[in-house]
Motif scaffolding. Structure first.
Motif, PDB file in Angstrom:
ATOM      1  N   GLY A  59       1.083  -1.192   0.262  1.00 34.97           N
ATOM      2  CA  GLY A  59      -0.322  -0.056  -0.184  1.00 34.97           C
ATOM      3  C   GLY A  59       1.084   1.134  -0.433  1.00 34.97           C
ATOM      4  N   LEU A  60       2.048   1.023   0.432  1.00 32.67           N
ATOM      5  CA  LEU A  60       2.735   2.625   0.702  1.00 32.67           C
ATOM      6  C   LEU A  60       3.342   3.223  -0.570  1.00 32.67           C
ATOM      7  CD1 LEU A  60       4.783   1.638   4.059  1.00 32.67           C
ATOM      8  CD2 LEU A  60       3.453   3.883   3.244  1.00 32.67           C
ATOM      9  N   VAL A  61       3.739   1.384  -1.615  1.00 32.51           N
ATOM     10  CA  VAL A  61       4.651   1.321  -2.466  1.00 32.51           C
ATOM     11  C   VAL A  61       3.629   2.059  -3.636  1.00 32.51           C
ATOM     12  CG1 VAL A  61       5.943   0.421  -4.577  1.00 32.51           C
ATOM     13  CG2 VAL A  61       6.309   0.026  -2.313  1.00 32.51           C
ATOM     14  N   LYS A  99      13.417   2.143  -6.454  1.00 31.45           N
ATOM     15  CA  LYS A  99      14.942   1.405  -6.149  1.00 31.45           C
ATOM     16  C   LYS A  99      15.531   2.916  -4.934  1.00 31.45           C
ATOM     17  CE  LYS A  99      19.713   4.014  -7.624  1.00 31.45           C
ATOM     18  NZ  LYS A  99      20.178   5.328  -8.479  1.00 31.45           N
ATOM     19  N   GLY A 100      15.847   1.872  -3.721  1.00 33.63           N
ATOM     20  CA  GLY A 100      16.685   2.179  -2.574  1.00 33.63           C
ATOM     21  C   GLY A 100      14.697   2.205  -2.204  1.00 33.63           C
ATOM     22  N   LEU A 101      14.312   1.385  -1.649  1.00 32.97           N
ATOM     23  CA  LEU A 101      12.892   1.618  -1.395  1.00 32.97           C
ATOM     24  C   LEU A 101      13.406   1.179   0.062  1.00 32.97           C
ATOM     25  CD1 LEU A 101       9.818   1.175  -0.953  1.00 32.97           C
ATOM     26  CD2 LEU A 101       9.626  -1.217  -1.426  1.00 32.97           C
ATOM     27  N   LYS A 102      12.988   1.806   0.920  1.00 36.92           N
ATOM     28  CA  LYS A 102      13.554   1.589   2.293  1.00 36.92           C
ATOM     29  C   LYS A 102      11.794   1.871   3.089  1.00 36.92           C
ATOM     30  CE  LYS A 102      17.843   3.500   2.968  1.00 36.92           C
ATOM     31  NZ  LYS A 102      18.439   4.807   2.504  1.00 36.92           N
ATOM     32  N   ILE A 103      11.587   0.838   4.335  1.00 36.74           N
ATOM     33  CA  ILE A 103      10.211   0.483   4.584  1.00 36.74           C
ATOM     34  C   ILE A 103      10.405   1.684   6.451  1.00 36.74           C
ATOM     35  CG2 ILE A 103       8.406   0.503   5.823  1.00 36.74           C
ATOM     36  CD1 ILE A 103       8.165   0.205   2.516  1.00 36.74           C
ATOM     37  N   HIS A 104      10.819   2.590   6.898  1.00 38.90           N
ATOM     38  CA  HIS A 104      10.727   3.272   8.303  1.00 38.90           C
ATOM     39  C   HIS A 104       9.982   1.942   9.277  1.00 38.90           C
ATOM     40  CE1 HIS A 104      13.591   5.245   6.188  1.00 38.90           C
ATOM     41  NE2 HIS A 104      13.318   5.940   5.909  1.00 38.90           N
ATOM     42  N   SER A 105       8.731   2.533   8.591  1.00 33.42           N
ATOM     43  CA  SER A 105       8.034   1.818   9.771  1.00 33.42           C
ATOM     44  C   SER A 105       6.483   1.173   9.284  1.00 33.42           C
ATOM     45  CB  SER A 105       7.010   2.328  10.514  1.00 33.42           C
ATOM     46  OG  SER A 105       7.003   4.166  10.404  1.00 33.42           O
ATOM     47  N   LEU A 106       5.354   0.806   9.987  1.00 34.90           N
ATOM     48  CA  LEU A 106       4.322   0.982   8.674  1.00 34.90           C
ATOM     49  C   LEU A 106       3.285   1.861  10.215  1.00 34.90           C
ATOM     50  CD1 LEU A 106       3.951  -3.418   8.653  1.00 34.90           C
ATOM     51  CD2 LEU A 106       4.611  -1.282   7.093  1.00 34.90           C
ATOM     52  N   PRO A 107       2.226   2.990   9.179  1.00 34.06           N
ATOM     53  CA  PRO A 107       1.548   3.765   9.368  1.00 34.06           C
ATOM     54  C   PRO A 107       0.470   3.105  10.333  1.00 34.06           C
ATOM     55  CG  PRO A 107       1.716   4.233   7.477  1.00 34.06           C
ATOM     56  CD  PRO A 107       2.512   2.623   7.798  1.00 34.06           C
ATOM     57  N   VAL A 123      11.569  10.926 -19.930  1.00 35.89           N
ATOM     58  CA  VAL A 123      12.004  10.978 -21.152  1.00 35.89           C
ATOM     59  C   VAL A 123      11.412  10.470 -21.453  1.00 35.89           C
ATOM     60  CG1 VAL A 123      14.434  10.372 -21.967  1.00 35.89           C
ATOM     61  CG2 VAL A 123      14.858  11.320 -19.830  1.00 35.89           C
ATOM     62  N   MET A 124      11.055  10.152 -22.694  1.00 32.61           N
ATOM     63  CA  MET A 124      10.031   9.575 -23.379  1.00 32.61           C
ATOM     64  C   MET A 124       8.928   8.242 -22.772  1.00 32.61           C
ATOM     65  SD  MET A 124      12.818   8.567 -25.936  1.00 32.61           S
ATOM     66  CE  MET A 124      13.185   6.198 -25.820  1.00 32.61           C
ATOM     67  N   GLY A 125       7.710   9.080 -22.008  1.00 36.62           N
ATOM     68  CA  GLY A 125       6.945   8.767 -21.176  1.00 36.62           C
ATOM     69  C   GLY A 125       7.859   8.084 -19.992  1.00 36.62           C
ATOM     70  N   VAL A 126       8.571   8.259 -19.842  1.00 43.71           N
ATOM     71  CA  VAL A 126      10.078   6.996 -17.981  1.00 43.71           C
ATOM     72  C   VAL A 126       9.736   8.662 -17.189  1.00 43.71           C
ATOM     73  CG1 VAL A 126      10.898   5.907 -17.149  1.00 43.71           C
ATOM     74  CG2 VAL A 126       9.914   5.077 -19.409  1.00 43.71           C
ATOM     75  N   LEU A 127       8.339   8.396 -16.357  1.00 45.45           N
ATOM     76  CA  LEU A 127       8.794  10.137 -15.000  1.00 45.45           C
ATOM     77  C   LEU A 127       9.713   8.923 -13.803  1.00 45.45           C
ATOM     78  CD1 LEU A 127       4.923  10.164 -14.340  1.00 45.45           C
ATOM     79  CD2 LEU A 127       7.219  11.525 -15.694  1.00 45.45           C
ATOM     80  N   LEU A 128      10.906  10.082 -13.646  1.00 40.46           N
ATOM     81  CA  LEU A 128      11.378   9.565 -12.630  1.00 40.46           C
ATOM     82  C   LEU A 128      11.374  10.209 -11.346  1.00 40.46           C
ATOM     83  CD1 LEU A 128      14.106   8.157 -11.652  1.00 40.46           C
ATOM     84  CD2 LEU A 128      15.016   9.608 -11.940  1.00 40.46           C
ATOM     85  N   ILE A 129      10.154   9.463  -9.888  1.00 33.73           N
ATOM     86  CA  ILE A 129      10.318  10.185  -9.242  1.00 33.73           C
ATOM     87  C   ILE A 129      11.403   9.589  -8.086  1.00 33.73           C
ATOM     88  CG2 ILE A 129       7.930  10.649 -10.081  1.00 33.73           C
ATOM     89  CD1 ILE A 129       6.921   8.180  -8.048  1.00 33.73           C
ATOM     90  N   LYS A 130      11.195  10.783  -6.857  1.00 31.82           N
ATOM     91  CA  LYS A 130      11.559  10.648  -5.463  1.00 31.82           C
ATOM     92  C   LYS A 130      10.088  10.413  -4.628  1.00 31.82           C
ATOM     93  CE  LYS A 130      16.333  11.331  -6.366  1.00 31.82           C
ATOM     94  NZ  LYS A 130      18.081  12.387  -5.266  1.00 31.82           N
ATOM     95  N   ALA A 131      10.204   9.216  -3.721  1.00 29.66           N
ATOM     96  CA  ALA A 131       8.560  10.007  -2.654  1.00 29.66           C
ATOM     97  C   ALA A 131       9.632   9.549  -1.058  1.00 29.66           C
ATOM     98  CB  ALA A 131       7.462   8.728  -3.664  1.00 29.66           C
ATOM     99  N   PHE A 132       8.663  10.256  -0.840  1.00 31.92           N
ATOM    100  CA  PHE A 132       8.893  10.661   0.456  1.00 31.92           C
ATOM    101  C   PHE A 132       7.688   9.868   1.146  1.00 31.92           C
ATOM    102  CE2 PHE A 132       9.566  11.901   4.458  1.00 31.92           C
ATOM    103  CZ  PHE A 132      10.923  11.313   5.595  1.00 31.92           C
ATOM    104  N   MET A 145      11.193   5.958  -7.558  1.00 26.26           N
ATOM    105  CA  MET A 145      10.796   4.964  -9.124  1.00 26.26           C
ATOM    106  C   MET A 145      10.317   5.150 -10.863  1.00 26.26           C
ATOM    107  SD  MET A 145       6.931   4.185  -7.287  1.00 26.26           S
ATOM    108  CE  MET A 145       6.363   3.572  -6.324  1.00 26.26           C
ATOM    109  N   LYS A 146      10.904   4.857 -11.402  1.00 26.13           N
ATOM    110  CA  LYS A 146      10.570   4.698 -12.694  1.00 26.13           C
ATOM    111  C   LYS A 146       8.875   4.548 -12.948  1.00 26.13           C
ATOM    112  CE  LYS A 146      15.265   4.685 -14.197  1.00 26.13           C
ATOM    113  NZ  LYS A 146      16.229   4.017 -14.773  1.00 26.13           N
TER     114      LYS A 146
END
Length: 152
Positions: A59-61, A99-107, A123-132, A145-146
């Motif tokens: 669910g977090l992802v 990439k680099g998925l870290k689960i610190h705690s479950l809410p 780039v060409m319909g591919v989004l690169l995001i950082k999420a927190f 995520m891509k």
């Protein structure tokens, strides 16, 4: 940035993402600008990703990915003249890499998940995001995520 009162919430937000109930993992748009979007999700006991009083990892992802979709839906609807006043959803996207998925705690359920997504590149319909994600001011999860966006 003021995230105290939502820009949109409820059905308006649900209509901006391609997912439909019971798979919607955002219920508030709290902030959005050229680089960053912040969503909220009230964690409920009956959510498909809630188990034993906590909101689980998948669910977090999904929440992080749907925050990116919410941004796209919000941007599409900012130009309502192109939509003839109709609310349109974001295009369908697929998580291509995490990439680099870290689960610190479950809410815990009955709390509010706040997710910030920063758009790094497209780039060409591919989004690169950082999420927190945070809950009650505490770090919950983070990743890069891509996301592949399906073209119409």
């Amino acid at each position: 940035m003021n995230t105290n009162s939502p820009i949109y919430e409820g059905d308006v937000v649900i209509n901006m993402v391609p997912q439909k109930e019971p798979f919607v993992m955002v219920d508030k748009l709290l902030f959005s600008d050229d680089v960053k979007t912040v969503s909220g999700l009230t964690l409920k006991e009956d959510n498909i990703f809630s188990y034993n009083g906590f909101f689980r990892e998948p669910g977090l992802v999904e929440n992080m990915a749907q925050t990116a979709a919410l941004r796209m839906g919000y941007e599409i609807n900012r130009q309502k003249s192109d939509n003839n006043g109709e609310l349109k959803g974001a295009p369908v996207g697929y998580i291509g890499a995490i990439k680099g998925l870290k689960i610190h705690s479950l809410p815990p359920v009955h709390s509010e998940l706040v997710t910030e997504v920063r758009f790094e590149n497209e780039v060409m319909g591919v989004l690169l995001i950082k999420a927190f994600c945070t809950c009650n001011g505490n770090a919950v999860a983070e990743c890069e995520m891509k996301i592949f966006v399906k073209k119409d």
